[in-house]
Design a protein around this motif. Structure first.
Motif, PDB file in Angstrom:
ATOM      1  N   ALA A 263     -27.355   5.964   3.225  1.00 55.41           N
ATOM      2  CA  ALA A 263     -27.999   4.827   2.573  1.00 55.41           C
ATOM      3  C   ALA A 263     -28.484   5.205   1.181  1.00 55.41           C
ATOM      4  O   ALA A 263     -28.372   4.420   0.230  1.00 55.41           O
ATOM      5  N   ALA A 264     -29.021   6.432   1.049  1.00 52.86           N
ATOM      6  CA  ALA A 264     -29.481   6.899  -0.262  1.00 52.86           C
ATOM      7  C   ALA A 264     -28.318   7.046  -1.233  1.00 52.86           C
ATOM      8  O   ALA A 264     -28.441   6.732  -2.422  1.00 52.86           O
ATOM      9  N   THR A 265     -27.189   7.511  -0.735  1.00 53.52           N
ATOM     10  CA  THR A 265     -26.001   7.656  -1.581  1.00 53.52           C
ATOM     11  C   THR A 265     -25.496   6.296  -2.051  1.00 53.52           C
ATOM     12  O   THR A 265     -25.123   6.124  -3.216  1.00 53.52           O
ATOM     13  N   ILE A 266     -25.502   5.323  -1.150  1.00 51.62           N
ATOM     14  CA  ILE A 266     -25.084   3.965  -1.526  1.00 51.62           C
ATOM     15  C   ILE A 266     -26.022   3.402  -2.592  1.00 51.62           C
ATOM     16  O   ILE A 266     -25.573   2.793  -3.569  1.00 51.62           O
ATOM     17  N   LEU A 267     -27.317   3.616  -2.417  1.00 48.38           N
ATOM     18  CA  LEU A 267     -28.288   3.147  -3.403  1.00 48.38           C
ATOM     19  C   LEU A 267     -28.057   3.820  -4.754  1.00 48.38           C
ATOM     20  O   LEU A 267     -28.088   3.161  -5.808  1.00 48.38           O
ATOM     21  N   PHE A 268     -27.805   5.127  -4.734  1.00 48.18           N
ATOM     22  CA  PHE A 268     -27.526   5.864  -5.970  1.00 48.18           C
ATOM     23  C   PHE A 268     -26.296   5.289  -6.681  1.00 48.18           C
ATOM     24  O   PHE A 268     -26.316   5.064  -7.894  1.00 48.18           O
ATOM     25  N   LEU A 269     -25.249   5.019  -5.924  1.00 49.28           N
ATOM     26  CA  LEU A 269     -24.026   4.478  -6.519  1.00 49.28           C
ATOM     27  C   LEU A 269     -24.244   3.069  -7.054  1.00 49.28           C
ATOM     28  O   LEU A 269     -23.699   2.697  -8.099  1.00 49.28           O
ATOM     29  N   MET A 270     -25.043   2.285  -6.361  1.00 51.29           N
ATOM     30  CA  MET A 270     -25.364   0.936  -6.834  1.00 51.29           C
ATOM     31  C   MET A 270     -26.075   0.984  -8.178  1.00 51.29           C
ATOM     32  O   MET A 270     -25.718   0.268  -9.124  1.00 51.29           O
ATOM     33  N   ILE A 271     -27.095   1.829  -8.266  1.00 56.77           N
ATOM     34  CA  ILE A 271     -27.846   1.945  -9.514  1.00 56.77           C
ATOM     35  C   ILE A 271     -26.962   2.477 -10.629  1.00 56.77           C
ATOM     36  O   ILE A 271     -27.025   2.007 -11.777  1.00 56.77           O
ATOM     37  N   LEU A 272     -26.096   3.447 -10.302  1.00 55.41           N
ATOM     38  CA  LEU A 272     -25.182   4.014 -11.293  1.00 55.41           C
ATOM     39  C   LEU A 272     -24.233   2.943 -11.825  1.00 55.41           C
ATOM     40  O   LEU A 272     -24.036   2.819 -13.044  1.00 55.41           O
ATOM     41  N   VAL A 273     -23.657   2.154 -10.929  1.00 53.06           N
ATOM     42  CA  VAL A 273     -22.712   1.099 -11.347  1.00 53.06           C
ATOM     43  C   VAL A 273     -23.419   0.048 -12.194  1.00 53.06           C
ATOM     44  O   VAL A 273     -22.903  -0.374 -13.242  1.00 53.06           O
ATOM     45  N   LEU A 274     -24.603  -0.380 -11.765  1.00 51.71           N
ATOM     46  CA  LEU A 274     -25.355  -1.380 -12.535  1.00 51.71           C
ATOM     47  C   LEU A 274     -25.706  -0.852 -13.926  1.00 51.71           C
ATOM     48  O   LEU A 274     -25.634  -1.590 -14.916  1.00 51.71           O
ATOM     49  N   THR A 275     -26.065   0.417 -14.001  1.00 52.56           N
ATOM     50  CA  THR A 275     -26.408   1.013 -15.294  1.00 52.56           C
ATOM     51  C   THR A 275     -25.181   1.079 -16.204  1.00 52.56           C
ATOM     52  O   THR A 275     -25.255   0.756 -17.395  1.00 52.56           O
ATOM     53  N   LEU A 276     -24.043   1.473 -15.644  1.00 47.39           N
ATOM     54  CA  LEU A 276     -22.810   1.541 -16.438  1.00 47.39           C
ATOM     55  C   LEU A 276     -22.390   0.156 -16.914  1.00 47.39           C
ATOM     56  O   LEU A 276     -21.914  -0.002 -18.048  1.00 47.39           O
ATOM     57  N   ILE A 277     -22.564  -0.860 -16.066  1.00 49.59           N
ATOM     58  CA  ILE A 277     -22.239  -2.234 -16.471  1.00 49.59           C
ATOM     59  C   ILE A 277     -23.130  -2.675 -17.618  1.00 49.59           C
ATOM     60  O   ILE A 277     -22.679  -3.301 -18.592  1.00 49.59           O
ATOM     61  N   GLN A 278     -24.414  -2.345 -17.520  1.00 49.58           N
ATOM     62  CA  GLN A 278     -25.334  -2.705 -18.597  1.00 49.58           C
ATOM     63  C   GLN A 278     -24.970  -2.001 -19.901  1.00 49.58           C
ATOM     64  O   GLN A 278     -25.048  -2.611 -20.978  1.00 49.58           O
ATOM     65  N   PHE A 279     -24.581  -0.743 -19.826  1.00 53.01           N
ATOM     66  CA  PHE A 279     -24.146  -0.032 -21.021  1.00 53.01           C
ATOM     67  C   PHE A 279     -22.881  -0.676 -21.594  1.00 53.01           C
ATOM     68  O   PHE A 279     -22.726  -0.773 -22.820  1.00 53.01           O
ATOM     69  N   LYS A 280     -21.979  -1.113 -20.701  1.00 58.57           N
ATOM     70  CA  LYS A 280     -20.734  -1.733 -21.154  1.00 58.57           C
ATOM     71  C   LYS A 280     -21.005  -3.016 -21.926  1.00 58.57           C
ATOM     72  O   LYS A 280     -20.475  -3.233 -23.021  1.00 58.57           O
ATOM     73  N   PHE A 281     -21.856  -3.877 -21.372  1.00 58.51           N
ATOM     74  CA  PHE A 281     -22.130  -5.163 -22.007  1.00 58.51           C
ATOM     75  C   PHE A 281     -23.152  -5.062 -23.129  1.00 58.51           C
ATOM     76  O   PHE A 281     -23.330  -6.023 -23.882  1.00 58.51           O
ATOM     77  N   SER A 282     -23.817  -3.923 -23.243  1.00 58.09           N
ATOM     78  CA  SER A 282     -24.823  -3.781 -24.305  1.00 58.09           C
ATOM     79  C   SER A 282     -24.191  -3.840 -25.693  1.00 58.09           C
ATOM     80  O   SER A 282     -24.860  -4.196 -26.664  1.00 58.09           O
ATOM     81  N   ARG A 283     -22.901  -3.523 -25.802  1.00 59.19           N
ATOM     82  CA  ARG A 283     -22.232  -3.559 -27.107  1.00 59.19           C
ATOM     83  C   ARG A 283     -22.206  -4.963 -27.692  1.00 59.19           C
ATOM     84  O   ARG A 283     -22.068  -5.137 -28.902  1.00 59.19           O
ATOM     85  N   ARG A 284     -22.333  -5.965 -26.827  1.00 54.76           N
ATOM     86  CA  ARG A 284     -22.244  -7.348 -27.288  1.00 54.76           C
ATOM     87  C   ARG A 284     -23.576  -7.888 -27.802  1.00 54.76           C
ATOM     88  O   ARG A 284     -23.584  -8.880 -28.553  1.00 54.76           O
ATOM     89  N   TRP A 285     -24.700  -7.301 -27.346  1.00 53.69           N
ATOM     90  CA  TRP A 285     -25.980  -7.900 -27.734  1.00 53.69           C
ATOM     91  C   TRP A 285     -26.995  -6.909 -28.286  1.00 53.69           C
ATOM     92  O   TRP A 285     -28.028  -7.330 -28.817  1.00 53.69           O
ATOM     93  N   VAL A 286     -26.732  -5.622 -28.187  1.00 49.50           N
ATOM     94  CA  VAL A 286     -27.665  -4.630 -28.724  1.00 49.50           C
ATOM     95  C   VAL A 286     -27.283  -4.308 -30.157  1.00 49.50           C
ATOM     96  O   VAL A 286     -26.133  -3.900 -30.420  1.00 49.50           O
ATOM     97  N   HIS A 287     -28.214  -4.490 -31.081  1.00 49.79           N
ATOM     98  CA  HIS A 287     -27.948  -4.265 -32.510  1.00 49.79           C
ATOM     99  C   HIS A 287     -28.847  -3.133 -32.998  1.00 49.79           C
ATOM    100  O   HIS A 287     -30.073  -3.215 -32.873  1.00 49.79           O
ATOM    101  N   TYR A 288     -28.230  -2.116 -33.564  1.00 49.42           N
ATOM    102  CA  TYR A 288     -28.994  -0.992 -34.098  1.00 49.42           C
ATOM    103  C   TYR A 288     -29.114  -1.119 -35.618  1.00 49.42           C
ATOM    104  O   TYR A 288     -28.110  -1.404 -36.295  1.00 49.42           O
ATOM    105  N   GLU A 289     -30.324  -0.931 -36.100  1.00 50.22           N
ATOM    106  CA  GLU A 289     -30.569  -1.086 -37.543  1.00 50.22           C
ATOM    107  C   GLU A 289     -29.753  -0.063 -38.319  1.00 50.22           C
ATOM    108  O   GLU A 289     -29.759   1.132 -38.019  1.00 50.22           O
ATOM    109  N   GLY A 290     -29.054  -0.536 -39.340  1.00 52.33           N
ATOM    110  CA  GLY A 290     -28.267   0.359 -40.172  1.00 52.33           C
ATOM    111  C   GLY A 290     -26.936   0.744 -39.565  1.00 52.33           C
ATOM    112  O   GLY A 290     -26.228   1.557 -40.123  1.00 52.33           O
TER     113      GLY A 290
END
Length: 290
Positions: A263-290
């Motif tokens: 169960a802990a491994t499944i939770l770890f993989l869930m959080i990892l996948v969600l984090t990677l998805i957020q990083f993937k879509f962050s290119r569309r809305w995250v703007h870095y100054e300069g």
């Protein structure tokens, strides 16, 4: 020779942190994967069972219940905590006594989770809790917050939002302080309203901060345990039974370490996948100054 000496000194200084990472993070992570494929009660000999523990978890109604409860809790806490943290940071960003306000709002973050839970048990008591007393003054009959299956997750979410509000506020305050005033001065010259300055300057330049806050809130929400353990013990009728509570219950109550690790491994993989998805879509809305 001098550069090599500096390199060795640098390695020496990071060695304690590196040892801590290996001993307390990497080794336990690897052992969790090993135990997840074994049948073990924590004391005897491990018996390799392959992916049987994972299959058992996906068929376990308690695991499914814990998954639904955790997702529901996350949907309540992540957006609410971020929005309220941002609004609070905006409210105190340019006022006198900002340091004092920041101290008061951050105090719950460093307070023991058990202490917080015990206080909120009293506040949310359905018979004599202060929240229902205040609702009664305006003619509203408060619910049985912690004993009603429909209200227990929102109650725990309300506590968690309040508890983590100071953290989000400090993060957004740091982001606001990093925005150059020249942008606002140029906007004033162009006749921009307060809302336009917020929408076209503050929000885009705060997007890296918002992204960081979202990642941290997601990880934290999926690991919720203390609140449910102290306040409700997973009840009533497992309505506040979360994934980490399920991991704890399987491992340390039922002594089924293999199922717990799976169960802990499944939770770890869930959080990892969600984090990677957020990083993937962050290119569309995250703007870095300069």
């Amino acid at each position: 020779m001098h550069d090599r000496k500096r390199k060795w000194w640098g390695m020496l200084f990071i060695l304690p942190q590196l040892i801590g990472l290996i001993v307390f993070a990497l080794i336990p992570l690897v052992l969790t994967f090993v135990i997840s494929m074994s049948e073990w009660d924590g004391f005897g000999i491990m018996e390799f069972v392959g992916f049987a523990n994972f299959l058992e978890q996906f068929l376990d109604p308690d695991f499914k219940k814990a998954m639904v409860n955790t997702l529901y809790y996350s949907l309540l806490t992540i957006p609410s905590g971020i929005v309220l943290g941002l609004l609070l940071a905006l409210a105190i960003h340019n006022i006198r006594g900002k340091t004092l306000y920041r101290l008061f709002f951050f105090m719950p973050v460093v307070t023991s989770s058990v202490s917080i839970g015990v206080i909120w048990i009293w506040l949310l008591n359905g018979d004599f809790g202060i929240i229902n007393q205040l609702l009664g003054i305006v003619g509203i009959t408060g619910p049985k917050w912690l004993t009603d299956t429909h209200w227990v997750i929102p109650s725990i979410a309300m506590l968690s939002i309040w508890w983590g509000l100071g953290f989000n506020m400090v993060i957004f305050l740091a982001g606001l302080q990093g925005i150059s005033q020249t942008y606002y001065e140029a906007a004033v010259i162009d006749g921009a309203s307060a809302f336009r300055k917020f929408w076209h300057i503050t929000l885009p330049l705060l997007s890296p901060t918002t992204f960081f806050a979202t990642i941290m809130a997601t990880i934290s929400s999926f690991q919720v345990f203390d609140q449910a353990f102290v306040m409700t013990s997973g009840g009533p009728a497992k309505a506040s039974y979360t994934l980490v509570y399920h991991i704890f219950n399987r491992g340390f109550v039922e002594s089924n370490m293999g199922a717990s690790a799976a169960a802990a491994t499944i939770l770890f993989l869930m959080i990892l996948v969600l984090t990677l998805i957020q990083f993937k879509f962050s290119r569309r809305w995250v703007h870095y100054e300069g």
